[in-house]
Design a protein around this motif. Sequence first.
Motif, PDB file in Angstrom:
ATOM      1  N   CYS A  71       0.819  -1.218   0.000  1.00  0.00           N
ATOM      2  CA  CYS A  71       0.000   0.000   0.000  1.00  0.00           C
ATOM      3  C   CYS A  71       0.849   1.263   0.000  1.00  0.00           C
ATOM      4  O   CYS A  71       0.333   2.370  -0.106  1.00  0.00           O
ATOM      5  CB  CYS A  71      -0.886   0.015   1.243  1.00  0.00           C
ATOM      6  SG  CYS A  71       0.076  -0.025   2.775  1.00  0.00           S
ATOM      7  N   PHE A  73       2.595   2.173   2.549  1.00  0.00           N
ATOM      8  CA  PHE A  73       2.791   2.624   3.932  1.00  0.00           C
ATOM      9  C   PHE A  73       3.262   1.501   4.848  1.00  0.00           C
ATOM     10  O   PHE A  73       3.222   1.635   6.074  1.00  0.00           O
ATOM     11  CB  PHE A  73       1.505   3.258   4.466  1.00  0.00           C
ATOM     12  CG  PHE A  73       1.083   4.441   3.640  1.00  0.00           C
ATOM     13  CD1 PHE A  73       1.730   5.652   3.759  1.00  0.00           C
ATOM     14  CD2 PHE A  73       0.067   4.313   2.703  1.00  0.00           C
ATOM     15  CE1 PHE A  73       1.371   6.738   2.972  1.00  0.00           C
ATOM     16  CE2 PHE A  73      -0.296   5.391   1.905  1.00  0.00           C
ATOM     17  CZ  PHE A  73       0.355   6.605   2.039  1.00  0.00           C
ATOM     18  N   CYS A  75       2.038  -1.182   5.845  1.00  0.00           N
ATOM     19  CA  CYS A  75       1.126  -1.676   6.876  1.00  0.00           C
ATOM     20  C   CYS A  75       1.386  -3.158   7.119  1.00  0.00           C
ATOM     21  O   CYS A  75       1.626  -3.924   6.184  1.00  0.00           O
ATOM     22  CB  CYS A  75      -0.324  -1.500   6.440  1.00  0.00           C
ATOM     23  SG  CYS A  75      -0.855   0.213   6.424  1.00  0.00           S
ATOM     24  N   CYS A  82      -3.162   2.668   7.252  1.00  0.00           N
ATOM     25  CA  CYS A  82      -3.434   3.663   6.210  1.00  0.00           C
ATOM     26  C   CYS A  82      -4.876   3.523   5.718  1.00  0.00           C
ATOM     27  O   CYS A  82      -5.500   2.471   5.864  1.00  0.00           O
ATOM     28  CB  CYS A  82      -2.433   3.520   5.064  1.00  0.00           C
ATOM     29  SG  CYS A  82      -2.807   2.235   3.883  1.00  0.00           S
ATOM     30  N   CYS A  85      -5.630   0.441   3.348  1.00  0.00           N
ATOM     31  CA  CYS A  85      -5.726  -0.878   3.976  1.00  0.00           C
ATOM     32  C   CYS A  85      -6.929  -0.975   4.910  1.00  0.00           C
ATOM     33  O   CYS A  85      -7.536  -2.039   5.052  1.00  0.00           O
ATOM     34  CB  CYS A  85      -4.465  -1.193   4.772  1.00  0.00           C
ATOM     35  SG  CYS A  85      -3.022  -1.374   3.740  1.00  0.00           S
TER      36      CYS A  85
HETATM   37 ZN   LIG Z   1      -1.631   0.327   4.344  1.00  0.00          ZN
END
Ligand SMILES: [Zn+2]
Length: 338
Positions: A71, A73, A75, A82, A85
Amino acid sequence: MNKVLINDKFRQCILTEDFKEILGQEKVKKELKSALLMDRHIILVGSPGIGKTTLAKNVASILPNIEVNDCGFNCIPGNPICPECLSNKNIKKKKISGDERFIRIQGSPDLTAEDLLGDIDPMKAMKFGPLSIEAFTPGKIFRANNGILFFDEINRCSEKLQNALLQVLEEKRVTIGAYNIDFPAEFIFIGTMNPEDSSTEPLSDVFLDRFDVITMGYPETHAIEKEIVLSKGKKIPEVEFPDELIDMVIKFIRDLRIDTNIDKKPSVRSSIGIYERAQAFAFLSGHTSVTSDDIKQIMLSVLSHRIKLKPSIKYLETPEKYLEEEFNKFKGRKSGST
Ligand SMILES: [Zn+2]
């Protein structure tokens, strides 16, 4: 404490790491290790070219591979932060290495809290409601999630940004306008500061109180600096650089650093610069071996802007003139002593 980032596996890596990308600096390495082991926020202080970025990247390189959501970020599946997600459970996963978990942010007076932290998108806020996570566009800091946030020249940022960053580090919460957004991002924070940079905002006491400051000095010994120059400096194969001249360059630079007339000292980049440029100048002049005159010819171009004279000297002499005189004196001493 976050088990994905500072976990036993990472601690084990820290304990056995020798940060060999950086030559010398044993005290700094030990301080850094002890700060990392205790999950502290760190600011590396030192002049440009001293290896602050290299050291921080070295820390990233020992972070183990992890699986994250694809994504942007990082995650952790099962614990997303984020908007993407949080609203899409079927997002693809990928493996990333330590090096890919290193995010660099360049400190500057123009960097806004919104650039760093994120912003509310008014259109989405109308659609999803102002307090919804979908209306939030994450800022740069999110990309450091579960990795290293390397904040270069943090003292160039505005006080407003410093305060915003403090809130994130302390409360894991972001305030954008009237909104408070929980920000459970986890990262190792490594900031840098150049102590000679006078064009910057001083960091407040409240800010500094949240960090451990680790000071990196110039290479401890002549031998270490020589090793750095020889390993980092470019080499022209056709041109020899006599060992005694390399020693001369390094001695000259190191003498300038203890010269009380000089406020801003020449960095390691100066030594490397002279090493490289003198070879190129010799090559262009058709020499097979660097001469001390080759060094003299390029010295000012490499050095004069890298030093700053004390005000009491500055009004009497230019850096160029001063360096020229010092170099001649230095060479005189050298030839007198041998
Ligand atoms: Zn994410």
